[in-house]
Design an enzyme around this catalytic site. Structure first.
Site, PDB file in Angstrom:
ATOM      1  N   THR A  17      46.674 -18.484  51.053  1.00 13.95           N
ATOM      2  CA  THR A  17      45.537 -19.275  51.149  1.00 13.95           C
ATOM      3  C   THR A  17      45.260 -19.262  49.215  1.00 13.95           C
ATOM      4  OG1 THR A  17      44.549 -18.452  52.972  1.00 13.95           O
ATOM      5  CG2 THR A  17      43.885 -20.141  51.798  1.00 13.95           C
ATOM      6  N   ARG A  21      48.412 -11.438  47.146  1.00 13.07           N
ATOM      7  CA  ARG A  21      47.065 -10.153  47.441  1.00 13.07           C
ATOM      8  C   ARG A  21      47.967  -8.908  48.414  1.00 13.07           C
ATOM      9  NH1 ARG A  21      41.455 -12.653  48.734  1.00 13.07           N
ATOM     10  NH2 ARG A  21      41.516 -14.799  46.802  1.00 13.07           N
ATOM     11  N   LYS A 125      47.138 -15.820  41.154  1.00 11.71           N
ATOM     12  CA  LYS A 125      47.412 -16.560  41.707  1.00 11.71           C
ATOM     13  C   LYS A 125      47.473 -17.736  40.504  1.00 11.71           C
ATOM     14  CE  LYS A 125      42.817 -19.170  42.559  1.00 11.71           C
ATOM     15  NZ  LYS A 125      42.017 -19.107  43.059  1.00 11.71           N
ATOM     16  N   ASP A 278      35.524 -12.843  41.870  1.00 13.97           N
ATOM     17  CA  ASP A 278      35.595 -13.559  40.672  1.00 13.97           C
ATOM     18  C   ASP A 278      34.812 -14.622  40.927  1.00 13.97           C
ATOM     19  OD1 ASP A 278      36.078 -14.928  43.403  1.00 13.97           O
ATOM     20  OD2 ASP A 278      38.461 -15.825  42.336  1.00 13.97           O
ATOM     21  N   ARG A 281      32.780 -17.388  44.831  1.00 13.83           N
ATOM     22  CA  ARG A 281      31.656 -17.710  46.470  1.00 13.83           C
ATOM     23  C   ARG A 281      30.079 -17.187  46.179  1.00 13.83           C
ATOM     24  NH1 ARG A 281      34.910 -16.070  51.283  1.00 13.83           N
ATOM     25  NH2 ARG A 281      37.082 -16.151  50.496  1.00 13.83           N
ATOM     26  N   THR A 343      41.352 -24.560  55.457  1.00  9.57           N
ATOM     27  CA  THR A 343      40.853 -23.780  55.024  1.00  9.57           C
ATOM     28  C   THR A 343      41.481 -24.065  53.709  1.00  9.57           C
ATOM     29  OG1 THR A 343      39.764 -22.745  56.815  1.00  9.57           O
ATOM     30  CG2 THR A 343      39.724 -21.148  54.810  1.00  9.57           C
ATOM     31  N   GLU A 362      33.202 -24.596  51.975  1.00  9.98           N
ATOM     32  CA  GLU A 362      33.352 -23.741  52.991  1.00  9.98           C
ATOM     33  C   GLU A 362      32.734 -22.797  53.357  1.00  9.98           C
ATOM     34  OE1 GLU A 362      38.254 -23.349  51.583  1.00  9.98           O
ATOM     35  OE2 GLU A 362      37.337 -21.978  50.808  1.00  9.98           O
ATOM     36  N   GLU A 363      32.494 -22.465  54.831  1.00  9.86           N
ATOM     37  CA  GLU A 363      32.290 -21.603  55.486  1.00  9.86           C
ATOM     38  C   GLU A 363      32.199 -20.291  54.808  1.00  9.86           C
ATOM     39  OE1 GLU A 363      33.444 -19.030  57.141  1.00  9.86           O
ATOM     40  OE2 GLU A 363      35.376 -19.624  56.453  1.00  9.86           O
ATOM     41  N   SER A 364      33.255 -19.480  53.934  1.00 10.17           N
ATOM     42  CA  SER A 364      33.249 -18.630  53.414  1.00 10.17           C
ATOM     43  C   SER A 364      32.265 -18.374  52.535  1.00 10.17           C
ATOM     44  CB  SER A 364      34.779 -18.172  53.514  1.00 10.17           C
ATOM     45  OG  SER A 364      34.795 -19.053  52.466  1.00 10.17           O
ATOM     46  N   ARG A 495      39.221 -14.674  62.586  1.00 14.65           N
ATOM     47  CA  ARG A 495      37.517 -15.569  62.375  1.00 14.65           C
ATOM     48  C   ARG A 495      37.924 -15.992  63.843  1.00 14.65           C
ATOM     49  NH1 ARG A 495      38.026 -15.775  55.616  1.00 14.65           N
ATOM     50  NH2 ARG A 495      37.591 -13.499  55.290  1.00 14.65           N
TER      51      ARG A 495
END
Length: 542
Positions: A17, A21, A125, A278, A281, A343, A362-364, A495
């Protein structure tokens, strides 16, 4: 001098996503990071002389890979590399730099909200020229190159000292080391009314920002303290550390428990916030109340016009499919566009570039706007502060009035972390196998009205993304969503998203766990979570 190094491919370099990682020791395998970065360059239409932005969140192994990336860039014909001092550069700040400096792209070294340290997580990324995460056609091309790579090209002499500001040369390439905060802070001053926020703080309004020993510490000090006049001690855990101080830089109820506890105290601050590894969020907390990310998106969409950059209104709102439908109600009432995407922030890029939307979420815990092409934690905090400065009401009062106008979408996300991958995939396959026969089934008082596996066709370029999460929708609009996260590095993260709309203001004060109890129980029955994962409860509830 450019040297060509022989290498052999690894078979596990497919970006997820948000890039590639893995655990730090995995990235420390011979040529592992160099292979992936060279695969990025091999997948791009480079003509020579391009500008590349490089930065990271300061986690363990960042500096080593940044120095390697600089040498690889020189070996592949880049004309200029722009790197944050000491390798520090938040993800939204990197997006801003790519756009401001018209770079061809950028390499961001981060595993976002995942833990750091010698045995922690690491990530690489690639962001494209609009400043946003590489779309799937690019990440697919990178993966294909990684499977057949046989050499990488690197400048033989060491990279310059990235702890000193200024320009140096590595062969024909200019290496420019910049203040990682300055350009970003200047951008924020163009978006928000700093004078009104300063006036609010001068009146005694107290805020607390937890940088979680991650990248936003320097940004918060410069903006909240130096430019807005808040006391120096309002920013805590401000020093970026390679292991995030032994903590987990994920701004949620579990890992930001100390911040939440302080805001729940009678003598606590008026406003609290946190950001992740980072800096993309955010967590928003008012005195006595935690704001869910979905509610935060909806409130910001409804109030964005109070900030100078959005005074003329917003074009539309986009949200990821698992995010609650609270923002939809704002968009419908205001007569603006609403878009539901898979997402991953990369799915918002085309909508933003086309001017279809202004604010995304986003909900995250990710929220952002068209000022960059990434979610942006500090931006969300500043927009909240601008709204508070204009309305002169508490966070709790703003939420209560918002729910009274638009209704309340009770919402929770249940995370089951590091579960057996085979069991997680079996759970999802079982759900998909039962979708066709699920409509009309009754679970207690809940009746399934529709069930599907979400797919998305981009309205701008027509690209299609399938298998993006299983949705179970009930009569009345309540729903349960199941999906596997692509941001972990060990096992699988399941999730489960649970949502119920309530129009009656008399019921808006119910605790979410009470309002959602039947749906929570039903989520286990339909998903067979306990049976398939042997987990009796989620690791994290947000």
């Amino acid at each position: 001098m450019i040297e060509t190094i022989t290498t052999t491919p690894y078979d596990d370099q497919q970006p997820g996503t948000s890039g590639l990682r893995k655990k730090v020791p995995h990235f420390q395998q011979p040529n592992y990071a160099a292979n992936f970065i060279q695969s990025i360059f091999d997948a791009l239409p480079l003509d020579g002389g391009e500008t590349l932005v490089i930065g990271g969140d300061g986690r363990y192994y960042n500096r080593e890979v940044i120095l390697m990336a600089i040498r690889l860039a020189a070996g592949n014909g880049y004309g200029r590399v722009i790197v944050g001092k000491d390798g520090i550069l938040s993800t939204p700040a990197a997006s801003n730099l790519i756009r401001q400096r018209k770079a061809s792209g950028g390499i961001i070294l981060s595993a976002s909200h995942n833990p750091g340290g010698p045995k922690g997580d690491f990530g690489i990324k690639y962001n494209v020229g609009n400043g946003g995460p590489a779309p799937e056609r690019v990440t697919s091309a990178i993966f294909e190159k990684s499977k057949t790579i046989s050499r990488y090209r690197v400048w033989t002499t060491p990279a310059p000292d990235i702890s000193k500001l200024g320009e140096t040369k590595l062969g024909d390439m200019i290496v420019e080391v910049i203040d990682p905060v300055a350009d970003y802070a200047a951008l924020m001053e163009t978006l928000f009314d700093f004078e009104k926020i300063r006036a609010l703080i001068a009146l005694g309004f107290r805020l607390r920002f937890d940088a979680m020993h991650a990248v936003t510490g320097p940004y918060a000090r410069e903006i909240f303290v130096n430019r807005l006049g808040a006391p120096a001690d309002c920013v805590v855990n401000a020093e970026p550390k390679e292991d995030f101080g032994g903590g987990h830089p994920d701004p949620n109820a579990v890992h930001a428990a100390d911040l939440i506890a302080r805001l729940m105290a009678e003598d606590g601050p008026d406003f609290g916030a946190a950001s992740d590894g980072d800096g993309d969020r955010n967590l928003i907390v008012g005195k006595g109340i935690v704001v869910s990310p979905s509610d935060s998106l909806a409130v910001l969409a409804a109030n964005a016009h109070l900030a100078p950059a959005y005074a003329k209104g917003i074009a539309g709102v986009a949200r990821s499919m698992p995010t609650s439908q609270a923002a939809d109600r704002v968009a419908q009432k205001r007569g603006i566009g609403i878009y539901e995407t898979p997402t991953g922030w990369k799915f918002f890029g085309n909508l933003l570039d086309a001017g279809k939307v202004t604010i995304c979420g986003e909900e995250s815990a990710g929220t952002g706007s068209d000022h960059v092409r990434e979610k942006d934690g500090v931006w969300a905090v500043l927009l909240w502060l601008n709204v508070l400065a204009e309305r002169r009401e508490s966070v709790a009062a703003i939420l209560e009035k918002h729910w009274a106008e638009f209704g309340r979408n009770f919402y929770q996300r249940h995370d089951y972390e590091e579960i057996d991958s085979k069991a997680a995939n079996g759970l999802m396959e079982s759900l998909r196998d039962r979708l066709a026969s699920m409509a009309g089934q009754r679970f207690g008082t809940l009746v399934v009205s529709e069930a599907d596996d979400f797919s998305y066709q981009d309205p701008i370029d027509g690209s299609i993304a399938t298998s993006q999460g299983v949705r179970i929708v009930f009569s009345g609009g309540s729903r349960i969503v199941y999906r596997l996260s692509g941001t972990g590095t060990k096992g699988a993260t399941l999730r489960v998203y649970i949502e119920r709309f309530e129009a009656d203001p008399a019921k808006h004060s119910l605790p979410p766990e009470e309002a959602l109890k039947e749906l929570i129980d039903t989520a286990d029955v339909i998903g067979e979570i306990k049976k398939r994962t042997a987990r009796s409860e989620p690791d994290v509830v947000t």
